[in-house]
Design an enzyme around this catalytic site. Structure first.
Site, PDB file in Angstrom:
ATOM      1  N   HIS A  95       0.954  -1.116  -0.028  1.00 24.63           N
ATOM      2  CA  HIS A  95       0.011   0.015   0.023  1.00 24.63           C
ATOM      3  C   HIS A  95       0.825   1.406   0.227  1.00 24.63           C
ATOM      4  O   HIS A  95       1.825   1.383   0.696  1.00 24.63           O
ATOM      5  CB  HIS A  95      -0.776  -0.226   1.159  1.00 24.63           C
ATOM      6  CG  HIS A  95      -1.868   1.005   1.118  1.00 24.63           C
ATOM      7  ND1 HIS A  95      -1.751   2.421   1.519  1.00 24.63           N
ATOM      8  CD2 HIS A  95      -3.353   0.963   0.729  1.00 24.63           C
ATOM      9  CE1 HIS A  95      -2.714   3.253   1.462  1.00 24.63           C
ATOM     10  NE2 HIS A  95      -3.581   2.420   1.142  1.00 24.63           N
ATOM     11  N   GLU A  97       0.847   3.730   1.587  1.00 26.07           N
ATOM     12  CA  GLU A  97       1.598   4.308   2.907  1.00 26.07           C
ATOM     13  C   GLU A  97       2.567   3.576   3.458  1.00 26.07           C
ATOM     14  O   GLU A  97       3.440   4.059   4.062  1.00 26.07           O
ATOM     15  CB  GLU A  97       0.180   4.134   3.804  1.00 26.07           C
ATOM     16  CG  GLU A  97      -0.879   5.601   3.459  1.00 26.07           C
ATOM     17  CD  GLU A  97      -2.287   5.289   3.695  1.00 26.07           C
ATOM     18  OE1 GLU A  97      -2.637   4.292   4.690  1.00 26.07           O
ATOM     19  OE2 GLU A  97      -2.841   5.887   3.292  1.00 26.07           O
ATOM     20  N   GLU A 166      -3.702   1.961  -7.382  1.00 31.19           N
ATOM     21  CA  GLU A 166      -4.011   3.263  -6.642  1.00 31.19           C
ATOM     22  C   GLU A 166      -3.488   4.110  -6.609  1.00 31.19           C
ATOM     23  O   GLU A 166      -2.064   4.453  -6.111  1.00 31.19           O
ATOM     24  CB  GLU A 166      -4.047   2.490  -4.991  1.00 31.19           C
ATOM     25  CG  GLU A 166      -4.773   1.659  -4.467  1.00 31.19           C
ATOM     26  CD  GLU A 166      -5.005   1.387  -3.166  1.00 31.19           C
ATOM     27  OE1 GLU A 166      -6.193   1.806  -2.797  1.00 31.19           O
ATOM     28  OE2 GLU A 166      -4.161   1.488  -2.166  1.00 31.19           O
ATOM     29  N   GLY A 172      -7.156   9.118  -0.119  1.00 31.12           N
ATOM     30  CA  GLY A 172      -7.695   9.932   0.721  1.00 31.12           C
ATOM     31  C   GLY A 172      -8.040  11.341   0.490  1.00 31.12           C
ATOM     32  O   GLY A 172      -8.007  12.264   1.201  1.00 31.12           O
ATOM     33  N   SER A 211     -10.212   7.236  -3.288  1.00 29.45           N
ATOM     34  CA  SER A 211     -11.477   7.935  -3.252  1.00 29.45           C
ATOM     35  C   SER A 211     -12.594   7.280  -4.010  1.00 29.45           C
ATOM     36  O   SER A 211     -13.539   8.228  -4.616  1.00 29.45           O
ATOM     37  CB  SER A 211     -11.086   9.423  -3.571  1.00 29.45           C
ATOM     38  OG  SER A 211     -10.112  10.019  -2.635  1.00 29.45           O
TER      39      SER A 211
END
Ligand code: PEP
Length: 248
Positions: A95, A97, A166, A172, A211
């Site tokens: 991911h 993050e 993504e 986000g 999103s």
């Protein structure tokens, strides 16, 4: 025909009571109108409770990361075998993050994919370009690099993984890639897999994340190479998540 898949990524959110609340609401809402596979990737400490709650349901529980090591002196780490023992089905790998905040490199992520597959977990390998890459027109190069890492290891089983595209600038932020833009990247990812193995490319599920909300999910999911979504923020709202699953 690939069965659509929607996976919620709760990130570091929730509590034991929210776990019960969300999962029982989602479970109750699963009916004939929902024809997609559903997953939730919850924080490690809620996996056991989540699995208890979905025992009789079609929802499958996953984790958000995994150690690349199998056991030993790695304080704080959780192995793929431990996740499998808890009944996890999926695990997110790479991911954005994890790539940015925890400096996880392609090399480490490939070891994590292998560790997950070695424990019979289904890795959800996440890829995507940053805003700077996007603005510089480097999306294809970034994807080639991240997917190339996956393809360069012959031990990886391309039939036992999911890929999530993504765009980092869409996570986000309330921004999404347009359905056409996302489709182009998904088709590109599938073409890279096809060069290695045509059969794997055909059955590979490629999720879009960034999103996704009830009001933009339909158009995204209608694209030929978008097989569902990886949902962050909206997965913490049972009604929104259910509505996204219905659209898939
Ligand atoms: C995510 O965290 O994987 C994600 C897609 O988040 P959001 O839906 O909130 O953009």
């Amino acid at each position: 025909m690939r069965q659509p898949l929607v996976i919620g990524n709760w990130k570091m959110n929730g509590s034991l009571s929210l776990t019960s609340e969300l999962l029982s609401k989602i479970d109750k809402a699963i009916d004939d109108k929902i024809a997609c596979d559903i997953g939730v990737c919850v924080p490690f400490v809620y996996i056991d409770r989540a699995n208890e709650l979905v025992k009789k349901s079609a929802i499958k529980v996953g984790a958000q990361t995994v150690s690349e090591y199998s056991s030993g002196a790695y304080t704080g780490e959780i192995s793929a075998q431990m996740l499998a023992e808890l009944g996890c089905h999926w695990v997110l790998v790479g991911h954005s993050e994890r790539r940015t905040l925890f400096n996880e490199s392609n090399a480490v992520l490939i070891d994590k994919v292998l560790a997950a597959q070695g424990a019979d977990l289904l890795p959800v390998y996440c890829v995507g370009e940053t805003e700077a890459d996007y603005k510089s027109g480097l999306t294809v190069d970034v994807i080639k690099d991240q997917i190339g890492a996956l393809l360069s290891d012959p031990s990886i089983d391309l039939n036992r993984l999911v890929i999530a595209y993504e765009p980092v600038w869409a996570i986000g932020t309330g921004l999404t890639a347009s359905p056409e833009e996302a489709q182009k990247v998904h088709a590109f990812i599938r073409s890279l897999i096809r060069e290695k193995n045509a059969e794997s490319a055909k059955q590979l599920k490629i999720l879009y994340g960034g999103s996704v909300k009830p009001d933009n999910a339909s158009l995204l999911f209608k694209q030929q190479d978008i097989d569902g979504g990886l949902i962050g923020g909206a997965s913490l709202d049972a009604d929104a998540f259910i509505s996204i699953c219905q659209k898939a």
